[in-house]
Design a protein around this motif. Sequence first.
Motif, PDB file in Angstrom:
ATOM      1  N   GLY A   1      55.466  40.489  34.917  1.00 14.33           N
ATOM      2  CA  GLY A   1      54.824  40.296  36.222  1.00 14.33           C
ATOM      3  C   GLY A   1      56.436  40.130  36.855  1.00 14.33           C
ATOM      4  O   GLY A   1      56.395  39.290  37.859  1.00 14.33           O
ATOM      5  N   THR A   2      57.369  40.706  36.598  1.00 11.99           N
ATOM      6  CA  THR A   2      58.585  40.524  37.265  1.00 11.99           C
ATOM      7  C   THR A   2      58.688  40.863  38.649  1.00 11.99           C
ATOM      8  O   THR A   2      59.437  40.267  39.274  1.00 11.99           O
ATOM      9  CB  THR A   2      59.734  41.469  36.192  1.00 11.99           C
ATOM     10  OG1 THR A   2      59.827  40.681  34.974  1.00 11.99           O
ATOM     11  CG2 THR A   2      61.096  41.085  36.848  1.00 11.99           C
ATOM     12  N   THR A   3      57.831  42.068  38.702  1.00 13.22           N
ATOM     13  CA  THR A   3      57.798  42.642  40.227  1.00 13.22           C
ATOM     14  C   THR A   3      57.304  41.313  41.266  1.00 13.22           C
ATOM     15  O   THR A   3      57.429  40.993  42.300  1.00 13.22           O
ATOM     16  CB  THR A   3      57.361  43.635  40.347  1.00 13.22           C
ATOM     17  OG1 THR A   3      57.979  44.617  39.666  1.00 13.22           O
ATOM     18  CG2 THR A   3      57.051  44.287  42.187  1.00 13.22           C
TER      19      THR A   3
ATOM     20  N   PHE B   1      42.316  48.659  31.351  1.00 13.31           N
ATOM     21  CA  PHE B   1      43.167  49.728  30.686  1.00 13.31           C
ATOM     22  C   PHE B   1      44.597  49.731  31.493  1.00 13.31           C
ATOM     23  O   PHE B   1      44.641  49.434  32.742  1.00 13.31           O
ATOM     24  CB  PHE B   1      42.584  51.212  30.945  1.00 13.31           C
ATOM     25  CG  PHE B   1      42.500  51.692  32.402  1.00 13.31           C
ATOM     26  CD1 PHE B   1      43.908  52.756  32.657  1.00 13.31           C
ATOM     27  CD2 PHE B   1      41.800  51.533  33.281  1.00 13.31           C
ATOM     28  CE1 PHE B   1      43.915  53.102  33.918  1.00 13.31           C
ATOM     29  CE2 PHE B   1      41.869  52.037  34.760  1.00 13.31           C
ATOM     30  CZ  PHE B   1      43.144  52.952  34.829  1.00 13.31           C
ATOM     31  N   GLU B   2      45.436  50.444  30.703  1.00 14.24           N
ATOM     32  CA  GLU B   2      46.695  50.763  31.128  1.00 14.24           C
ATOM     33  C   GLU B   2      47.237  51.875  30.331  1.00 14.24           C
ATOM     34  O   GLU B   2      47.049  51.726  29.112  1.00 14.24           O
ATOM     35  CB  GLU B   2      47.986  49.602  31.296  1.00 14.24           C
ATOM     36  CG  GLU B   2      48.939  50.146  31.812  1.00 14.24           C
ATOM     37  CD  GLU B   2      49.803  48.623  32.708  1.00 14.24           C
ATOM     38  OE1 GLU B   2      49.341  47.792  32.667  1.00 14.24           O
ATOM     39  OE2 GLU B   2      50.962  49.319  33.183  1.00 14.24           O
ATOM     40  N   LEU B   3      47.924  52.837  30.614  1.00 18.05           N
ATOM     41  CA  LEU B   3      48.296  53.959  30.059  1.00 18.05           C
ATOM     42  C   LEU B   3      49.541  53.770  29.361  1.00 18.05           C
ATOM     43  O   LEU B   3      49.952  54.587  28.014  1.00 18.05           O
ATOM     44  CB  LEU B   3      48.288  55.258  31.020  1.00 18.05           C
ATOM     45  CG  LEU B   3      46.949  55.590  31.703  1.00 18.05           C
ATOM     46  CD1 LEU B   3      47.065  57.048  32.395  1.00 18.05           C
ATOM     47  CD2 LEU B   3      45.809  55.661  30.778  1.00 18.05           C
TER      48      LEU B   3
ATOM     49  N   ARG C   1      40.713  45.423  40.239  1.00 20.27           N
ATOM     50  CA  ARG C   1      41.643  44.385  40.518  1.00 20.27           C
ATOM     51  C   ARG C   1      42.947  44.979  39.735  1.00 20.27           C
ATOM     52  O   ARG C   1      42.975  45.536  38.915  1.00 20.27           O
ATOM     53  CB  ARG C   1      41.347  43.050  40.004  1.00 20.27           C
ATOM     54  CG  ARG C   1      39.938  42.361  40.686  1.00 20.27           C
ATOM     55  CD  ARG C   1      40.048  42.021  42.005  1.00 20.27           C
ATOM     56  NE  ARG C   1      38.929  41.522  42.716  1.00 20.27           N
ATOM     57  CZ  ARG C   1      38.040  42.131  43.166  1.00 20.27           C
ATOM     58  NH1 ARG C   1      38.001  43.405  43.400  1.00 20.27           N
ATOM     59  NH2 ARG C   1      36.700  41.569  43.831  1.00 20.27           N
ATOM     60  N   ARG C   2      44.080  44.623  40.528  1.00 20.69           N
ATOM     61  CA  ARG C   2      45.401  44.810  39.978  1.00 20.69           C
ATOM     62  C   ARG C   2      46.349  43.636  40.106  1.00 20.69           C
ATOM     63  O   ARG C   2      46.619  43.300  41.268  1.00 20.69           O
ATOM     64  CB  ARG C   2      45.972  46.330  40.570  1.00 20.69           C
ATOM     65  CG  ARG C   2      47.222  47.024  39.772  1.00 20.69           C
ATOM     66  CD  ARG C   2      48.436  46.243  39.603  1.00 20.69           C
ATOM     67  NE  ARG C   2      49.604  46.811  39.468  1.00 20.69           N
ATOM     68  CZ  ARG C   2      50.218  46.893  38.167  1.00 20.69           C
ATOM     69  NH1 ARG C   2      49.617  45.893  37.247  1.00 20.69           N
ATOM     70  NH2 ARG C   2      51.275  47.312  37.816  1.00 20.69           N
ATOM     71  N   SER C   3      46.674  43.115  39.073  1.00 17.96           N
ATOM     72  CA  SER C   3      47.392  41.583  39.003  1.00 17.96           C
ATOM     73  C   SER C   3      48.826  41.585  39.121  1.00 17.96           C
ATOM     74  O   SER C   3      49.448  40.727  39.503  1.00 17.96           O
ATOM     75  CB  SER C   3      46.684  40.487  37.953  1.00 17.96           C
ATOM     76  OG  SER C   3      47.509  41.118  36.879  1.00 17.96           O
TER      77      SER C   3
ATOM     78  N   GLY D   1      46.385  48.374  34.935  1.00 18.71           N
ATOM     79  CA  GLY D   1      47.833  48.626  35.379  1.00 18.71           C
ATOM     80  C   GLY D   1      48.129  49.876  35.679  1.00 18.71           C
ATOM     81  O   GLY D   1      47.416  50.940  35.209  1.00 18.71           O
ATOM     82  N   THR D   2      49.217  50.214  36.434  1.00 15.06           N
ATOM     83  CA  THR D   2      49.520  51.596  37.105  1.00 15.06           C
ATOM     84  C   THR D   2      50.831  52.078  36.146  1.00 15.06           C
ATOM     85  O   THR D   2      50.992  53.199  36.635  1.00 15.06           O
ATOM     86  CB  THR D   2      49.886  50.983  38.500  1.00 15.06           C
ATOM     87  OG1 THR D   2      50.909  50.314  38.475  1.00 15.06           O
ATOM     88  CG2 THR D   2      48.788  50.873  39.476  1.00 15.06           C
ATOM     89  N   SER D   3      51.071  51.328  35.027  1.00 10.13           N
ATOM     90  CA  SER D   3      52.487  51.934  34.161  1.00 10.13           C
ATOM     91  C   SER D   3      53.446  52.118  35.416  1.00 10.13           C
ATOM     92  O   SER D   3      53.809  53.420  35.453  1.00 10.13           O
ATOM     93  CB  SER D   3      51.955  53.123  33.331  1.00 10.13           C
ATOM     94  OG  SER D   3      51.149  52.720  32.547  1.00 10.13           O
TER      95      SER D   3
HETATM   96  C1  IPD Z   1      54.615  44.797  33.473  1.00  8.64           C
HETATM   97  C2  IPD Z   1      53.304  44.069  33.892  1.00  8.64           C
HETATM   98  C3  IPD Z   1      52.393  44.927  34.789  1.00  8.64           C
HETATM   99  C4  IPD Z   1      52.244  46.389  33.995  1.00  8.64           C
HETATM  100  C5  IPD Z   1      53.755  47.029  33.731  1.00  8.64           C
HETATM  101  C6  IPD Z   1      54.668  46.103  32.816  1.00  8.64           C
HETATM  102  P1  IPD Z   1      56.916  43.401  33.331  1.00  8.64           P
HETATM  103  O1  IPD Z   1      55.404  44.033  32.814  1.00  8.64           O
HETATM  104  O2  IPD Z   1      52.752  43.670  32.935  1.00  8.64           O
HETATM  105  O3  IPD Z   1      51.050  44.381  35.112  1.00  8.64           O
HETATM  106  O4  IPD Z   1      51.558  47.119  35.089  1.00  8.64           O
HETATM  107  O5  IPD Z   1      53.342  48.164  32.948  1.00  8.64           O
HETATM  108  O6  IPD Z   1      55.522  46.628  32.266  1.00  8.64           O
HETATM  109  O7  IPD Z   1      57.990  44.525  33.295  1.00  8.64           O
HETATM  110  O8  IPD Z   1      56.781  42.581  34.457  1.00  8.64           O
HETATM  111  O9  IPD Z   1      57.321  42.594  32.161  1.00  8.64           O
END
Ligand code: IPD
Length: 300
Positions: A122-124, A238-240, A217-219, A189-191
């Motif tokens: 969750g760096t963003t 899910f996340e792709l 939800r999207r955390s 997650g939205t990749s």
């Molecule tokens: C991200 C987070 C986010 C997911 C991204 C990841 P990062 O990790 O887990 O929820 O959607 O695909 O890469 O880059 O913040 O460590």
Amino acid sequence: MFFPGGKCYYREEGGRMFSENIQEKLKEAMFHAGELVLSARYDDSPVHATQQLGIEVKPGSVNFVTAYDKAVQALLEDEFSQILPEARFLAEEDDDSGADNGIVNARDSLSGFVFVIDPIDGTTNFIKDYRLSTISAGLLKDGEPVWGAVLQPYSGEYFHAARGCGAFLGDKQIYASNVPLARSLIVFGTSPYYRQTLGRKSMAAAEELLMRATDLRRSGSAAYDLCTLAAGRADGFFELSLSPWDYAAGGLILKEAGGIVTNAFGEPLPFGRGISSSVVAGNSKNYPDILEIVGNIMTK
Ligand code: IPD
Ligand code: CA
Ligand code: CA
């Protein structure tokens, strides 16, 4: 269950097993890392993030790393190697240049103990001071997860599991839910780093799930998402495309809580340097539906 240290584990009343303080020491290291995340200072200037957090751009769209990601990773590698000196590391911000320095490189085997670390998942969110990021650390033995912990430093929530011992939030055992898709809260997650290829597919899967589940939800932290399923707060995920450090700990915690987690084809999640995978998770009632929805969209 296997855990290092010879006669290192015993069965507490209630059936929970520990290894001689190893898990306590790992927990202490995780909380030291948490303090580092919480020490980040923000101000109101529009340039605060770049200057104060030491932001750098990584390959892929909108993929950043900060000085804190690097410092947290260095702290965990240092403290973990004192606790388990024989372990190697597969961590997100590693310099995987091929040097023989305890880092798992692309063609290395996963034999023995390997810590799989996401210093800030969750760096963003971290850059934005959104206050929902996690520190995620898993431990593989011969390629199989045996321990995992996810710390949400802003709330102090510490999710953890050792193989065969159940999943815990702090000292409390946690369990995945058992609701069907229609009564499921879906996190996803939205990749974002692969949005050009996976963005529209991600949203197509989310749209289908919105129509069939309770809500979405999207955390911003995949590790946290998996833990919300483990705690029964959410029901499907899910996340792709994710990396091993996103799911090593959360995947084990969810399985130990009774949940199901695979890739979009129902196969076990892979580990290794340079590997990425789709992730689909749920409970025994909703997982087949989520897998079908996400799997169909992946293969279109
Ligand atoms: C991200 C987070 C986010 C997911 C991204 C990841 P990062 O990790 O887990 O929820 O959607 O695909 O890469 O880059 O913040 O460590
Ligand atoms: Ca991550
Ligand atoms: Ca990260």
